[in-house]
Write a protein that holds these residues in place. Structure first.
Motif, PDB file in Angstrom:
ATOM      1  N   HIS A  53      40.965 -20.562 -31.420  1.00 32.75           N
ATOM      2  CA  HIS A  53      40.609 -21.983 -31.455  1.00 32.75           C
ATOM      3  C   HIS A  53      41.876 -22.834 -31.461  1.00 32.75           C
ATOM      4  O   HIS A  53      42.657 -22.780 -32.404  1.00 32.75           O
ATOM      5  CB  HIS A  53      39.772 -22.280 -32.696  1.00 32.75           C
ATOM      6  CG  HIS A  53      39.150 -23.639 -32.685  1.00 32.75           C
ATOM      7  ND1 HIS A  53      38.449 -24.156 -33.753  1.00 32.75           N
ATOM      8  CD2 HIS A  53      39.121 -24.600 -31.723  1.00 32.75           C
ATOM      9  CE1 HIS A  53      38.036 -25.377 -33.450  1.00 32.75           C
ATOM     10  NE2 HIS A  53      38.420 -25.657 -32.226  1.00 32.75           N
ATOM     11  N   LYS A  54      42.084 -23.582 -30.387  1.00 30.37           N
ATOM     12  CA  LYS A  54      43.207 -24.513 -30.300  1.00 30.37           C
ATOM     13  C   LYS A  54      42.667 -25.938 -30.228  1.00 30.37           C
ATOM     14  O   LYS A  54      41.463 -26.149 -30.112  1.00 30.37           O
ATOM     15  CB  LYS A  54      44.062 -24.205 -29.068  1.00 30.37           C
ATOM     16  CG  LYS A  54      44.705 -22.821 -29.112  1.00 30.37           C
ATOM     17  CD  LYS A  54      45.577 -22.586 -27.888  1.00 30.37           C
ATOM     18  CE  LYS A  54      46.236 -21.208 -27.950  1.00 30.37           C
ATOM     19  NZ  LYS A  54      47.088 -20.944 -26.771  1.00 30.37           N
ATOM     20  N   GLU A  55      43.565 -26.907 -30.307  1.00 31.16           N
ATOM     21  CA  GLU A  55      43.141 -28.307 -30.321  1.00 31.16           C
ATOM     22  C   GLU A  55      42.355 -28.672 -29.071  1.00 31.16           C
ATOM     23  O   GLU A  55      41.400 -29.443 -29.132  1.00 31.16           O
ATOM     24  CB  GLU A  55      44.359 -29.227 -30.450  1.00 31.16           C
ATOM     25  CG  GLU A  55      45.010 -29.191 -31.821  1.00 31.16           C
ATOM     26  CD  GLU A  55      46.127 -30.210 -31.941  1.00 31.16           C
ATOM     27  OE1 GLU A  55      46.330 -30.988 -30.976  1.00 31.16           O
ATOM     28  OE2 GLU A  55      46.786 -30.235 -32.986  1.00 31.16           O
ATOM     29  N   ASP A  56      42.767 -28.134 -27.924  1.00 36.08           N
ATOM     30  CA  ASP A  56      42.143 -28.543 -26.664  1.00 36.08           C
ATOM     31  C   ASP A  56      41.293 -27.456 -26.004  1.00 36.08           C
ATOM     32  O   ASP A  56      40.791 -27.646 -24.891  1.00 36.08           O
ATOM     33  CB  ASP A  56      43.227 -29.003 -25.678  1.00 36.08           C
ATOM     34  CG  ASP A  56      44.268 -27.913 -25.407  1.00 36.08           C
ATOM     35  OD1 ASP A  56      44.275 -26.918 -26.157  1.00 36.08           O
ATOM     36  OD2 ASP A  56      45.055 -28.057 -24.453  1.00 36.08           O
ATOM     37  N   SER A  57      41.129 -26.302 -26.681  1.00 35.53           N
ATOM     38  CA  SER A  57      40.345 -25.242 -26.049  1.00 35.53           C
ATOM     39  C   SER A  57      39.897 -24.193 -27.061  1.00 35.53           C
ATOM     40  O   SER A  57      40.475 -24.065 -28.146  1.00 35.53           O
ATOM     41  CB  SER A  57      41.175 -24.553 -24.949  1.00 35.53           C
ATOM     42  OG  SER A  57      42.280 -23.871 -25.517  1.00 35.53           O
ATOM     43  N   MET A  58      38.877 -23.445 -26.657  1.00 34.58           N
ATOM     44  CA  MET A  58      38.437 -22.279 -27.430  1.00 34.58           C
ATOM     45  C   MET A  58      38.298 -21.115 -26.457  1.00 34.58           C
ATOM     46  O   MET A  58      37.672 -21.264 -25.405  1.00 34.58           O
ATOM     47  CB  MET A  58      37.105 -22.547 -28.144  1.00 34.58           C
ATOM     48  CG  MET A  58      37.231 -23.463 -29.345  1.00 34.58           C
ATOM     49  SD  MET A  58      35.745 -23.451 -30.395  1.00 34.58           S
ATOM     50  CE  MET A  58      34.541 -24.153 -29.267  1.00 34.58           C
ATOM     51  N   THR A  59      38.884 -19.986 -26.816  1.00 38.63           N
ATOM     52  CA  THR A  59      38.853 -18.806 -25.956  1.00 38.63           C
ATOM     53  C   THR A  59      38.327 -17.624 -26.743  1.00 38.63           C
ATOM     54  O   THR A  59      38.794 -17.342 -27.847  1.00 38.63           O
ATOM     55  CB  THR A  59      40.259 -18.475 -25.412  1.00 38.63           C
ATOM     56  OG1 THR A  59      40.788 -19.598 -24.708  1.00 38.63           O
ATOM     57  CG2 THR A  59      40.200 -17.272 -24.470  1.00 38.63           C
ATOM     58  N   LEU A  60      37.355 -16.916 -26.160  1.00 38.84           N
ATOM     59  CA  LEU A  60      36.811 -15.719 -26.776  1.00 38.84           C
ATOM     60  C   LEU A  60      37.462 -14.514 -26.103  1.00 38.84           C
ATOM     61  O   LEU A  60      37.217 -14.236 -24.934  1.00 38.84           O
ATOM     62  CB  LEU A  60      35.293 -15.679 -26.596  1.00 38.84           C
ATOM     63  CG  LEU A  60      34.486 -14.715 -27.469  1.00 38.84           C
ATOM     64  CD1 LEU A  60      34.668 -15.039 -28.949  1.00 38.84           C
ATOM     65  CD2 LEU A  60      33.012 -14.756 -27.082  1.00 38.84           C
ATOM     66  N   CYS A  61      38.348 -13.837 -26.835  1.00 29.52           N
ATOM     67  CA  CYS A  61      39.046 -12.671 -26.297  1.00 29.52           C
ATOM     68  C   CYS A  61      38.241 -11.407 -26.589  1.00 29.52           C
ATOM     69  O   CYS A  61      37.599 -11.303 -27.639  1.00 29.52           O
ATOM     70  CB  CYS A  61      40.439 -12.540 -26.917  1.00 29.52           C
ATOM     71  SG  CYS A  61      41.529 -13.921 -26.549  1.00 29.52           S
ATOM     72  N   GLY A  62      38.289 -10.450 -25.658  1.00 33.77           N
ATOM     73  CA  GLY A  62      37.486  -9.246 -25.818  1.00 33.77           C
ATOM     74  C   GLY A  62      38.300  -7.965 -25.781  1.00 33.77           C
ATOM     75  O   GLY A  62      39.306  -7.873 -25.074  1.00 33.77           O
ATOM     76  N   PHE A  63      37.817  -6.968 -26.547  1.00 34.15           N
ATOM     77  CA  PHE A  63      38.491  -5.675 -26.663  1.00 34.15           C
ATOM     78  C   PHE A  63      37.436  -4.569 -26.740  1.00 34.15           C
ATOM     79  O   PHE A  63      36.438  -4.713 -27.443  1.00 34.15           O
ATOM     80  CB  PHE A  63      39.367  -5.627 -27.922  1.00 34.15           C
ATOM     81  CG  PHE A  63      40.267  -6.825 -28.061  1.00 34.15           C
ATOM     82  CD1 PHE A  63      41.536  -6.826 -27.512  1.00 34.15           C
ATOM     83  CD2 PHE A  63      39.817  -7.967 -28.723  1.00 34.15           C
ATOM     84  CE1 PHE A  63      42.349  -7.939 -27.623  1.00 34.15           C
ATOM     85  CE2 PHE A  63      40.621  -9.084 -28.834  1.00 34.15           C
ATOM     86  CZ  PHE A  63      41.894  -9.069 -28.282  1.00 34.15           C
ATOM     87  N   CYS A  64      37.679  -3.458 -26.063  1.00 31.10           N
ATOM     88  CA  CYS A  64      36.716  -2.359 -26.092  1.00 31.10           C
ATOM     89  C   CYS A  64      36.756  -1.596 -27.406  1.00 31.10           C
ATOM     90  O   CYS A  64      35.755  -1.009 -27.814  1.00 31.10           O
ATOM     91  CB  CYS A  64      36.984  -1.398 -24.931  1.00 31.10           C
ATOM     92  SG  CYS A  64      36.414  -2.038 -23.355  1.00 31.10           S
TER      93      CYS A  64
END
Length: 205
Positions: A53-64
């Motif tokens: 979670h950043k000020e200008d974006s949200m990224t969902l990172c994935g790992f097996c």
């Protein structure tokens, strides 16, 4: 926020995989290694996630694998390493390979990763090794048990492997059986190899 997502793999176009669960499509940021390990499109798959979670974006990172996510968390706690570099490191190396390079202090191997120079690689080793091996653990696998399993494996090696496994979030109950099998199958007193085999067993269980 999300520990993992389990659902139908809709697509996997680098660097994103889309997984549908209960009518919601989750766009998950993955490296090429993770995408290659995912199931085929339209099949059920499971992926461990980390929300950035950043000020200008949200990224969902994935790992097996769960341990890869833990290593990602440790990597991004190192000053100067962000999401992109951490994902590149886990693309260049599997979790066990990266841990092995850290334990062996092989900064030249780590520095072959795109965006990671020699100084950064040495910094990763310094901080990662301390976090992975600083736990004081009492071995459930006693010296007598080690001798029964294999005459080649020292108690120090078992304790080192246990310390790393616990740093990755595994409990003794979870890893004990896998560690015993790996120690039994190992032909030499090599913590890196025993750790690699143990993580492989745990990932397939």
């Amino acid at each position: 926020m999300f520990d993992y997502i389990k659902g139908t793999l809709i697509s996997k176009n680098h660097p994103y995989a889309v997984i549908e669960n209960n009518g919601i499509g989750y766009s998950v940021f993955c490296n090429a290694r993770t995408l290659g390990l995912l199931d085929d499109v339209n099949k059920e798959t499971k992926i461990y996630t980390k929300l950035i979670h950043k000020e200008d974006s949200m990224t969902l990172c994935g790992f097996c694998h769960r341990e890869d996510r833990t290593i990602f968390d440790i990597l991004t706690s190192v000053s100067g390493i962000g999401t992109k570099v951490a994902m590149c490191l886990l693309d260049e190396f599997s979790g066990s390979e990266l841990i092995g390079a850290v334990i062996e202090e092989d900064y030249k191997l780590i520095s072959r990763t795109k965006g990671v120079g020699a100084k950064m690689a040495q910094k990763i080793i310094l901080e990662l090794k301390d976090k992975l091996t600083s736990l004081n653990v009492s071995s459930e696998i006693t010296a007598e048990k080690i001798n029964t399993i294999s005459n080649n494996i020292s108690k120090e090696t078992i304790l080192e492997v246990q310390s790393v496994l616990q740093s990755l979030g595994y409990s003794q109950q979870e890893y004990k059986g896998a560690l015993e099998i790996s120690a039994k199958n190992s032909k030499k007193d090599d913590s890196q190899e025993i750790l690699r085999q143990t993580l492989q067993i745990l990932s397939n269980s």
